[in-house]
Write a protein that holds these residues in place. Structure first.
Motif, short mmCIF file in Angstrom:
data_model
loop_
_atom_site.label_atom_id
_atom_site.label_comp_id
_atom_site.label_asym_id
_atom_site.label_seq_id
_atom_site.Cartn_x
_atom_site.Cartn_y
_atom_site.Cartn_z
N ILE A 177 -36.83 -28.89 14.41
CA ILE A 177 -37.93 -29.47 13.63
C ILE A 177 -37.48 -30.80 13.05
O ILE A 177 -36.36 -30.92 12.55
CB ILE A 177 -38.36 -28.54 12.49
N GLY A 178 -38.36 -31.76 13.11
CA GLY A 178 -38.05 -33.08 12.57
C GLY A 178 -39.02 -33.48 11.48
O GLY A 178 -40.15 -32.97 11.40
N ARG A 232 -43.71 -45.75 12.59
CA ARG A 232 -43.24 -44.43 12.22
C ARG A 232 -41.72 -44.35 12.33
O ARG A 232 -41.13 -44.88 13.27
CB ARG A 232 -43.88 -43.38 13.12
N GLU A 233 -41.11 -43.70 11.38
CA GLU A 233 -39.65 -43.60 11.31
C GLU A 233 -39.23 -42.14 11.33
O GLU A 233 -39.69 -41.35 10.51
CB GLU A 233 -39.15 -44.27 10.02
N GLY A 234 -38.35 -41.79 12.23
CA GLY A 234 -37.76 -40.46 12.22
C GLY A 234 -36.68 -40.41 11.17
O GLY A 234 -35.77 -41.24 11.18
N ILE A 235 -36.74 -39.46 10.25
CA ILE A 235 -35.80 -39.46 9.13
C ILE A 235 -34.85 -38.27 9.12
O ILE A 235 -33.76 -38.36 8.56
CB ILE A 235 -36.51 -39.60 7.77
N TYR A 295 -35.23 -38.92 16.77
CA TYR A 295 -35.93 -39.80 15.85
C TYR A 295 -37.08 -40.54 16.52
O TYR A 295 -37.85 -41.22 15.86
CB TYR A 295 -34.97 -40.82 15.25
N ARG A 296 -37.20 -40.44 17.83
CA ARG A 296 -38.22 -41.20 18.55
C ARG A 296 -39.56 -40.49 18.61
O ARG A 296 -40.60 -41.12 18.50
CB ARG A 296 -37.74 -41.48 19.98
N GLU A 297 -39.56 -39.18 18.82
CA GLU A 297 -40.82 -38.51 19.10
C GLU A 297 -40.70 -37.02 18.90
O GLU A 297 -39.66 -36.44 19.17
CB GLU A 297 -41.25 -38.79 20.54
N GLY A 298 -41.76 -36.40 18.42
CA GLY A 298 -41.84 -34.95 18.35
C GLY A 298 -42.91 -34.48 19.32
O GLY A 298 -43.59 -35.27 19.97
N ASP A 299 -43.05 -33.15 19.44
CA ASP A 299 -43.99 -32.59 20.41
C ASP A 299 -45.27 -32.07 19.77
O ASP A 299 -46.36 -32.28 20.30
CB ASP A 299 -43.29 -31.49 21.21
N TYR A 300 -45.15 -31.38 18.66
CA TYR A 300 -46.32 -30.89 17.93
C TYR A 300 -46.21 -31.40 16.50
O TYR A 300 -45.15 -31.30 15.89
CB TYR A 300 -46.39 -29.36 17.93
N TRP A 301 -47.34 -31.89 15.98
CA TRP A 301 -47.33 -32.58 14.69
C TRP A 301 -48.23 -31.92 13.66
O TRP A 301 -49.27 -31.35 14.00
CB TRP A 301 -47.83 -34.02 14.90
N GLY A 302 -47.81 -32.06 12.41
CA GLY A 302 -48.68 -31.71 11.31
C GLY A 302 -49.57 -32.88 10.95
O GLY A 302 -49.50 -33.95 11.56
N GLN A 303 -50.39 -32.69 9.91
CA GLN A 303 -51.36 -33.71 9.50
C GLN A 303 -50.76 -34.71 8.51
O GLN A 303 -51.34 -35.78 8.30
CB GLN A 303 -52.58 -33.04 8.86
#
Length: 125
Positions: free
Chosen positions: A34-35, A45-48, A109-117
């Protein structure tokens, strides 16, 4: 329906703390890394941060290292982001994202697959 829901955002003074939560419904988070990401107005957008499915491996962006801490409670199907020593530049909408894998990997940090709001965090005096 697969869903991630962030909570815990709000207004906090500089130097303050917040804890964000990312809860899953419709699926179990336990098998996935999880990211946390954030996006400030006018910025990319920044992956933290990222945590592996086991919780044994974590990653942080340099901008938050030493101030933020990611953790997970698989029994509660929830991932947390503890944010301390907050700065005005931490103001952003914060998102959690699930990866379709157990580990964060080199490009977490580049991309996730499923996102929250997302949940808004505002750091201001």
């Amino acid at each position: 329906q697969l869903q991630l829901v962030e909570s815990g955002g709000g207004l906090v003074q500089p130097g303050g703390s917040l804890r964000l939560s990312c809860a899953a419904s419709g699926f179990s988070l336990t098998a996935y890394a999880i990211g946390w990401f954030r996006q400030a107005p006018g910025k990319e957008r920044e992956g933290i941060s990222c945590i592996s499915a086991s919780g044994f491996s974590t990653n942080y962006a340099e901008s938050v290292k030493g101030r933020f801490s990611i953790s997970r409670d698989n029994a509660k199907n929830t991932v947390y982001l503890q944010m301390n020593s907050l700065k005005p530049e931490d103001t952003a909408v914060y998102y959690c994202a699930s990866y379709i894998r157990r580990i964060c990997g080199n490009n977490w940090y580049r991309e996730g697959d499923y996102w929250g709001q997302g949940t808004q965090v505002t750091v201001s005096s």
